[in-house]
Design a protein around this motif. Structure first.
Motif, PDB file in Angstrom:
ATOM      1  N   PRO A   1       0.599  -1.272   0.063  1.00  0.00           N
ATOM      2  CA  PRO A   1      -0.478  -0.252   0.638  1.00  0.00           C
ATOM      3  C   PRO A   1       0.818   1.007   0.068  1.00  0.00           C
ATOM      4  CG  PRO A   1      -0.150  -1.372   2.199  1.00  0.00           C
ATOM      5  CD  PRO A   1       0.967  -2.320   1.339  1.00  0.00           C
ATOM      6  N   TYR A   2       0.129   2.399  -0.025  1.00  0.00           N
ATOM      7  CA  TYR A   2       1.319   3.727  -0.194  1.00  0.00           C
ATOM      8  C   TYR A   2       0.980   4.512   0.948  1.00  0.00           C
ATOM      9  CZ  TYR A   2       2.030   8.530  -1.746  1.00  0.00           C
ATOM     10  OH  TYR A   2       2.467  10.099  -1.169  1.00  0.00           O
ATOM     11  N   GLY A   3       0.111   4.038   1.731  1.00  0.00           N
ATOM     12  CA  GLY A   3       0.018   4.364   3.024  1.00  0.00           C
ATOM     13  C   GLY A   3      -0.789   4.108   4.084  1.00  0.00           C
ATOM     14  N   LEU A   4      -0.358   3.685   4.788  1.00  0.00           N
ATOM     15  CA  LEU A   4      -0.793   3.419   6.301  1.00  0.00           C
ATOM     16  C   LEU A   4      -0.927   4.027   7.546  1.00  0.00           C
ATOM     17  CD1 LEU A   4      -2.009  -0.069   7.415  1.00  0.00           C
ATOM     18  CD2 LEU A   4       0.153   0.148   8.115  1.00  0.00           C
ATOM     19  N   ASP A   5      -2.530   4.669   8.361  1.00  0.00           N
ATOM     20  CA  ASP A   5      -2.462   5.495   9.154  1.00  0.00           C
ATOM     21  C   ASP A   5      -3.080   4.458   9.932  1.00  0.00           C
ATOM     22  OD1 ASP A   5      -3.294   7.606  10.693  1.00  0.00           O
ATOM     23  OD2 ASP A   5      -5.439   7.840   9.553  1.00  0.00           O
ATOM     24  N   LEU A   6      -2.193   4.882  10.982  1.00  0.00           N
ATOM     25  CA  LEU A   6      -2.723   3.815  12.304  1.00  0.00           C
ATOM     26  C   LEU A   6      -4.046   4.976  13.818  1.00  0.00           C
ATOM     27  CD1 LEU A   6       0.243   2.554  11.706  1.00  0.00           C
ATOM     28  CD2 LEU A   6       0.244   1.814  13.523  1.00  0.00           C
ATOM     29  N   GLY A   7      -4.209   5.719  13.103  1.00  0.00           N
ATOM     30  CA  GLY A   7      -4.820   6.614  13.695  1.00  0.00           C
ATOM     31  C   GLY A   7      -4.615   7.706  15.049  1.00  0.00           C
ATOM     32  N   PHE A   8      -5.658   7.654  16.281  1.00  0.00           N
ATOM     33  CA  PHE A   8      -5.214   8.396  17.145  1.00  0.00           C
ATOM     34  C   PHE A   8      -4.644   7.014  17.974  1.00  0.00           C
ATOM     35  CE2 PHE A   8      -8.458  11.160  15.960  1.00  0.00           C
ATOM     36  CZ  PHE A   8      -7.906  12.259  15.985  1.00  0.00           C
ATOM     37  N   CYS A   9      -3.772   7.367  18.601  1.00  0.00           N
ATOM     38  CA  CYS A   9      -2.953   5.910  19.434  1.00  0.00           C
ATOM     39  C   CYS A   9      -2.496   6.658  20.801  1.00  0.00           C
ATOM     40  CB  CYS A   9      -1.451   6.012  19.089  1.00  0.00           C
ATOM     41  SG  CYS A   9      -1.804   5.607  17.126  1.00  0.00           S
ATOM     42  N   PRO A  10      -3.071   6.238  21.774  1.00  0.00           N
ATOM     43  CA  PRO A  10      -2.755   6.280  23.335  1.00  0.00           C
ATOM     44  C   PRO A  10      -1.240   5.613  23.415  1.00  0.00           C
ATOM     45  CG  PRO A  10      -4.551   3.981  22.889  1.00  0.00           C
ATOM     46  CD  PRO A  10      -3.994   4.670  21.866  1.00  0.00           C
TER      47      PRO A  10
END
Length: 188
Positions: A84-93
């Protein structure tokens, strides 16, 4: 190409050059083979495009009846791996592991060795390995933010090191992003 006399009499053979210019041999001369003896013919392959090539070499018995065709085929293997071009893990504590997975796909014709260069702050498992032709590998990306910060980096995957094949993209870049956030509780 190895030609062997499996009969009990001496045979004289001569070959006909392939019809295409992609395969070549030395100028055909009469070759004398005693029973059980073999000879080697050097077949040279000179491709001009990344396509499969097909031809035949006709070997005939001099002063005898008939002969036989030997098929000559050559392919130029391609190694194509997609990520994949990109991977977003979002909000991470903060101080907690957040993990996301994606597939590394080998749509080429040969096995694909890979090796990741991982940016600081992120971890990739497995960081290296081999994907068989036509298969996929599940890659896991994890991050443990130490503070509330936006993390954007690039993971670099080196493909096909040591493989003799055409590799259109020997390096694949995947953008990794995550937002470190302090955990909080909201009371109504």
């Amino acid at each position: 190409l190895i030609v062997r006399n499996v009969s009990t009499t001496v045979k004289k053979i001569k070959y006909k050059l392939p019809t295409t210019r992609f395969f070549s041999l030395a100028y055909p001369e009469v070759i004398t083979l005693s029973p059980g003896v073999s000879t080697e013919l050097d077949v040279i392959f000179r491709p001009v495009e990344a396509n499969p090539y097909d031809d035949t070499i006709f070997i005939r018995v001099v002063n005898g009846t008939g002969g036989f065709h030997v098929s000559v085929r050559a392919t130029i293997d391609k190694l194509i791996v997609k990520a994949p071009y990109g991977l977003d893990l979002g909000f991470c504590p903060t101080y907690q592991t957040t993990e996301e997975a994606f597939e590394l796909t080998n749509s080429g014709e040969v096995d694909a060795p890979y090796r990741w260069e991982i940016p600081t702050g992120f971890a990739i498992e497995p960081s290296e390995g081999v994907i068989p032709a036509g298969e996929k590998a599940l890659i896991s990306v994890s991050v443990v933010p130490q503070e509330a910060v936006v993390m954007v980096s690039k993971a670099v995957c080196h493909i096909g090191e040591g493989v003799h094949a055409i590799i259109p993209e020997p390096v694949i870049n995947t953008r990794l992003s995550a937002i470190g956030k302090y955990a909080y509780i909201s009371v109504s």
